[in-house]
Design a protein around this motif. Structure first.
Motif, mmCIF file in Angstrom:
data_model
loop_
_atom_site.group_PDB
_atom_site.id
_atom_site.type_symbol
_atom_site.label_atom_id
_atom_site.label_comp_id
_atom_site.label_asym_id
_atom_site.label_seq_id
_atom_site.Cartn_x
_atom_site.Cartn_y
_atom_site.Cartn_z
ATOM 1 N N GLY B 132 0.795 -1.222 0.000
ATOM 2 C CA GLY B 132 0.000 0.000 0.000
ATOM 3 C C GLY B 132 0.825 1.267 0.000
ATOM 4 O O GLY B 132 2.048 1.234 -0.079
ATOM 5 N N GLN B 133 0.129 2.407 0.085
ATOM 6 C CA GLN B 133 0.778 3.707 0.195
ATOM 7 C C GLN B 133 0.678 4.158 1.641
ATOM 8 O O GLN B 133 -0.417 4.125 2.233
ATOM 9 C CB GLN B 133 0.055 4.736 -0.676
ATOM 10 C CG GLN B 133 0.239 4.560 -2.163
ATOM 11 C CD GLN B 133 -0.607 5.598 -2.898
ATOM 12 O OE1 GLN B 133 -1.804 5.382 -3.108
ATOM 13 N NE2 GLN B 133 0.003 6.714 -3.276
ATOM 14 N N VAL B 134 1.810 4.626 2.188
ATOM 15 C CA VAL B 134 1.802 5.044 3.592
ATOM 16 C C VAL B 134 1.383 6.516 3.708
ATOM 17 O O VAL B 134 1.789 7.344 2.886
ATOM 18 C CB VAL B 134 3.196 4.838 4.219
ATOM 19 C CG1 VAL B 134 3.217 5.329 5.678
ATOM 20 C CG2 VAL B 134 3.589 3.362 4.155
ATOM 21 N N ALA B 135 0.547 6.785 4.710
ATOM 22 C CA ALA B 135 0.093 8.159 4.957
ATOM 23 C C ALA B 135 0.369 8.557 6.401
ATOM 24 O O ALA B 135 0.332 7.711 7.303
ATOM 25 C CB ALA B 135 -1.413 8.264 4.682
ATOM 26 N N LEU B 136 0.650 9.827 6.599
ATOM 27 C CA LEU B 136 0.656 10.374 7.956
ATOM 28 C C LEU B 136 -0.754 10.904 8.218
ATOM 29 O O LEU B 136 -1.217 11.830 7.551
ATOM 30 C CB LEU B 136 1.671 11.524 8.090
ATOM 31 C CG LEU B 136 1.685 12.184 9.477
ATOM 32 C CD1 LEU B 136 2.230 11.247 10.539
ATOM 33 C CD2 LEU B 136 2.491 13.494 9.446
ATOM 34 N N TRP B 158 -8.345 1.002 13.212
ATOM 35 C CA TRP B 158 -8.076 -0.306 12.605
ATOM 36 C C TRP B 158 -8.421 -0.253 11.125
ATOM 37 O O TRP B 158 -9.310 0.493 10.705
ATOM 38 C CB TRP B 158 -8.763 -1.460 13.327
ATOM 39 C CG TRP B 158 -10.273 -1.505 13.342
ATOM 40 C CD1 TRP B 158 -11.092 -2.354 12.655
ATOM 41 C CD2 TRP B 158 -11.169 -0.701 14.147
ATOM 42 N NE1 TRP B 158 -12.420 -2.133 12.958
ATOM 43 C CE2 TRP B 158 -12.493 -1.127 13.870
ATOM 44 C CE3 TRP B 158 -10.973 0.343 15.075
ATOM 45 C CZ2 TRP B 158 -13.618 -0.546 14.471
ATOM 46 C CZ3 TRP B 158 -12.093 0.921 15.673
ATOM 47 C CH2 TRP B 158 -13.394 0.478 15.376
ATOM 48 N N GLN B 159 -7.655 -1.012 10.350
ATOM 49 C CA GLN B 159 -7.875 -1.002 8.908
ATOM 50 C C GLN B 159 -7.392 -2.320 8.308
ATOM 51 O O GLN B 159 -6.587 -3.038 8.917
ATOM 52 C CB GLN B 159 -7.145 0.187 8.261
ATOM 53 C CG GLN B 159 -5.644 0.092 8.280
ATOM 54 C CD GLN B 159 -4.948 1.240 7.538
ATOM 55 O OE1 GLN B 159 -3.753 1.419 7.667
ATOM 56 N NE2 GLN B 159 -5.673 2.027 6.751
ATOM 57 N N ALA B 160 -7.917 -2.636 7.125
ATOM 58 C CA ALA B 160 -7.448 -3.805 6.382
ATOM 59 C C ALA B 160 -6.140 -3.463 5.686
ATOM 60 O O ALA B 160 -5.843 -2.290 5.425
ATOM 61 C CB ALA B 160 -8.496 -4.221 5.348
ATOM 62 N N SER B 161 -5.351 -4.483 5.353
ATOM 63 C CA SER B 161 -4.119 -4.262 4.608
ATOM 64 C C SER B 161 -4.444 -4.057 3.118
ATOM 65 O O SER B 161 -5.607 -4.092 2.709
ATOM 66 C CB SER B 161 -3.159 -5.429 4.820
ATOM 67 O OG SER B 161 -1.871 -5.095 4.312
ATOM 68 N N ALA B 162 -3.402 -3.844 2.333
ATOM 69 C CA ALA B 162 -3.615 -3.549 0.910
ATOM 70 C C ALA B 162 -4.216 -4.732 0.154
ATOM 71 O O ALA B 162 -4.727 -4.567 -0.957
ATOM 72 C CB ALA B 162 -2.299 -3.118 0.277
ATOM 73 N N THR B 199 -7.718 0.357 1.246
ATOM 74 C CA THR B 199 -8.019 -0.314 -0.016
ATOM 75 C C THR B 199 -9.449 -0.863 0.038
ATOM 76 O O THR B 199 -9.847 -1.428 1.064
ATOM 77 C CB THR B 199 -7.037 -1.500 -0.196
ATOM 78 O OG1 THR B 199 -5.704 -0.993 -0.115
ATOM 79 C CG2 THR B 199 -7.254 -2.218 -1.509
ATOM 80 N N ALA B 200 -10.189 -0.712 -1.039
ATOM 81 C CA ALA B 200 -11.536 -1.303 -1.118
ATOM 82 C C ALA B 200 -11.424 -2.818 -1.047
ATOM 83 O O ALA B 200 -10.434 -3.389 -1.500
ATOM 84 C CB ALA B 200 -12.221 -0.884 -2.412
ATOM 85 N N TYR B 201 -12.426 -3.450 -0.470
ATOM 86 C CA TYR B 201 -12.388 -4.925 -0.418
ATOM 87 C C TYR B 201 -13.789 -5.502 -0.464
ATOM 88 O O TYR B 201 -14.776 -4.805 -0.252
ATOM 89 C CB TYR B 201 -11.618 -5.415 0.818
ATOM 90 C CG TYR B 201 -12.220 -5.034 2.162
ATOM 91 C CD1 TYR B 201 -13.291 -5.735 2.698
ATOM 92 C CD2 TYR B 201 -11.683 -3.980 2.900
ATOM 93 C CE1 TYR B 201 -13.813 -5.397 3.930
ATOM 94 C CE2 TYR B 201 -12.213 -3.631 4.136
ATOM 95 C CZ TYR B 201 -13.278 -4.343 4.648
ATOM 96 O OH TYR B 201 -13.804 -4.007 5.861
ATOM 97 N N SER B 202 -13.839 -6.794 -0.734
ATOM 98 C CA SER B 202 -15.115 -7.513 -0.791
ATOM 99 C C SER B 202 -15.434 -8.110 0.570
ATOM 100 O O SER B 202 -14.546 -8.624 1.251
ATOM 101 C CB SER B 202 -14.999 -8.647 -1.818
ATOM 102 O OG SER B 202 -16.115 -9.506 -1.730
#
Lengths: 298, 298
Positions: B132-136, B158-162, B199-202
């Motif tokens: 993924g792309q890292v953000a501050l 919390w978030q999903a990975s790329a 990232t969008a996911y199913s």
């Protein structure tokens, strides 16, 4: 029911319904749209809290987790809420244009088995020891239009033993198909066999149905009953249950299956070494395609 | 919706409701009576068939059977039908009498963990390799009434990975608590840390939610999002999700969680070797006991 729902987004429910895609068939679209609408209306009407919603989610998961090939808790919950009984009413709203109704149907329940053996007329469905009273059950399966017997009609019978348990639930005391059997009617449409006068019993309360009944402060009892499924290729099948008239739970059956014409009388019987009770029960079937007064929708 | 329900027993639903016993508390009686009424009205309105009802029973059992401590299919079904989003709206209908709204809430979803570790301000929730792309991500947690920062407010992220998977779902690539973390705001109410542009996911479609989405001819995609739970003892907790403005699924989120003010912009960032993107996100919390214009019910 003065519920002011205007404080909530008036477009949300329609938005959810509008996400249904073009490939969904008309009936599924109709049913699912109504389900979503009622679900949302319910939540708005009671202003469902997050905790209550999460309790419902956990309850739904628990229903499946306790279910297996021999236990259908989803059906049981549905029964406790009256839904199976209502679906049965919807399915069998058959009003004869001859002012003669076929025998009432009622719910199948979770204990029917596709494996019940055919037994000979005059035989017995009682295989294992029991503490019940034996009855000779007999009667005639009759054509709604002609009033004549239906030769070859099949009467499929199942009942719990005197301890309130079906064979599935009681492998220590009952072998498979104890208190189950199918009987093929003779040339006059008559059947007769030995069974038990049935015993009232409690739904299993060790799962979500018990939690629900407790929440609703309701007893878990079903009135004593014998299940019947009566079939013939040329007639609409009938599924029902019959209830002894002296049962104390007729008015408060926990699954709402009792109807007036399903209450029967067991009478004392003498001269038969196999039985102390007699039960006559005649069954009226509607021919397939028979539509009654209200037309094709039925 | 011209449904003539008079052909069905008009007393049945009230009879079922009337079996609720005297020990049931008022709120449970109110909620369950409404549930039974809507369930029955739904069945009568669509004239639910026996097969459709049994499909529903099997579906309900399947929901629990696929659920476990890491998979909550009941919640997922509820989300697909818009119910969690609606319950969230009901819970957080807080209209400020000062014409300033607190930050919008949205659904928790099934992936929050109580075990996320506290991390230092300026740290990263990224533990494992990713594409993924890292953000501050940085911002201020603000008091709705005073407009001032809230020192010590906790931002749980919390978030999903790329690859579209959370740590729970992806043990081969992610250790527990990858892409999770709690941050305590500084004395100005500020927080800052590194995370991924989401990232969008199913949704998982191998269970009942997949069956339902297929029936409804709907896609299973969630727009990319980062989950937040923001808490402080003196304020009403906030649960929400934020969504990058360039996501193609904003209009059709399969769980209906997107709200306009939850859409955020990731901007290019230069001069930081750790991140290529910058996200500023400020959060407004309402003090506990704050009632807004519509009074105590809120």
């Amino acid at each position: 029911m003065a519920t002011d729902t205007s404080r909530f987004d008036p477009k949300f429910t329609q938005h959810v319904i509008d996400t249904i895609g073009p490939k969904t068939d008309d009936r599924s679209r109709f049913v699912m749209s109504a389900l979503i609408r009622h679900l949302h209306d319910f939540a708005r009407e009671v202003e469902l809290t997050t905790d209550e919603w999460m309790t419902g989610v956990r309850f739904m998961n628990a229903v499946g987790q306790i279910s297996d090939s021999k236990r259908n808790e989803g059906q049981r919950i549905s029964d406790v809420l009256g839904l199976e009984s209502l679906v049965d009413e919807i399915a069998h709203k058959l009003v004869s244009d001859e002012q003669i109704d076929p025998t009432s149907s009622t719910i199948l329940g979770p204990f029917w088995s596709p494996d019940a053996p055919f037994r000979d007329l005059g035989g017995s469905i009682i295989v294992n020891a029991h503490k019940g009273q034996v009855a000779l059950m007999h009667g005639k399966v009759i054509d709604l239009k002609t009033g004549k017997g239906i030769p070859g009609a099949v009467v499929d019978i199942w009942q719990a033993s005197a301890n309130g348990k079906y064979d599935f639930q009681d492998p220590e005391n009952q072998e498979p198909n104890n208190l189950r059997g199918k009987f093929r009617c003779n040339q006059n449409g008559e059947y007769y066999f030995y069974c038990l006068k049935p015993t009232a019993y409690s739904l299993p309360t060790d799962g979500p149905a018990g939690v629900l009944l407790d929440l609703l402060d309701r007893h878990p009892m079903r009135p004593a009953h014998i299940h019947l499924m009566v079939t013939h290729d040329d007639y609409k099948p009938l599924v029902n249950q019959i209830f002894p008239s002296d049962d104390p739970y007729l008015e408060t059956d926990t699954v709402f299956a009792v109807k007036d014409d399903l209450v029967v009388e067991f009478k004392p019987k003498s001269g038969d070494p196999k039985a102390t009770l007699d039960l006559e029960y005649n069954i009226i079937l509607a021919p397939r395609g028979y539509e009654g007064a209200s037309g094709p929708k039925l």
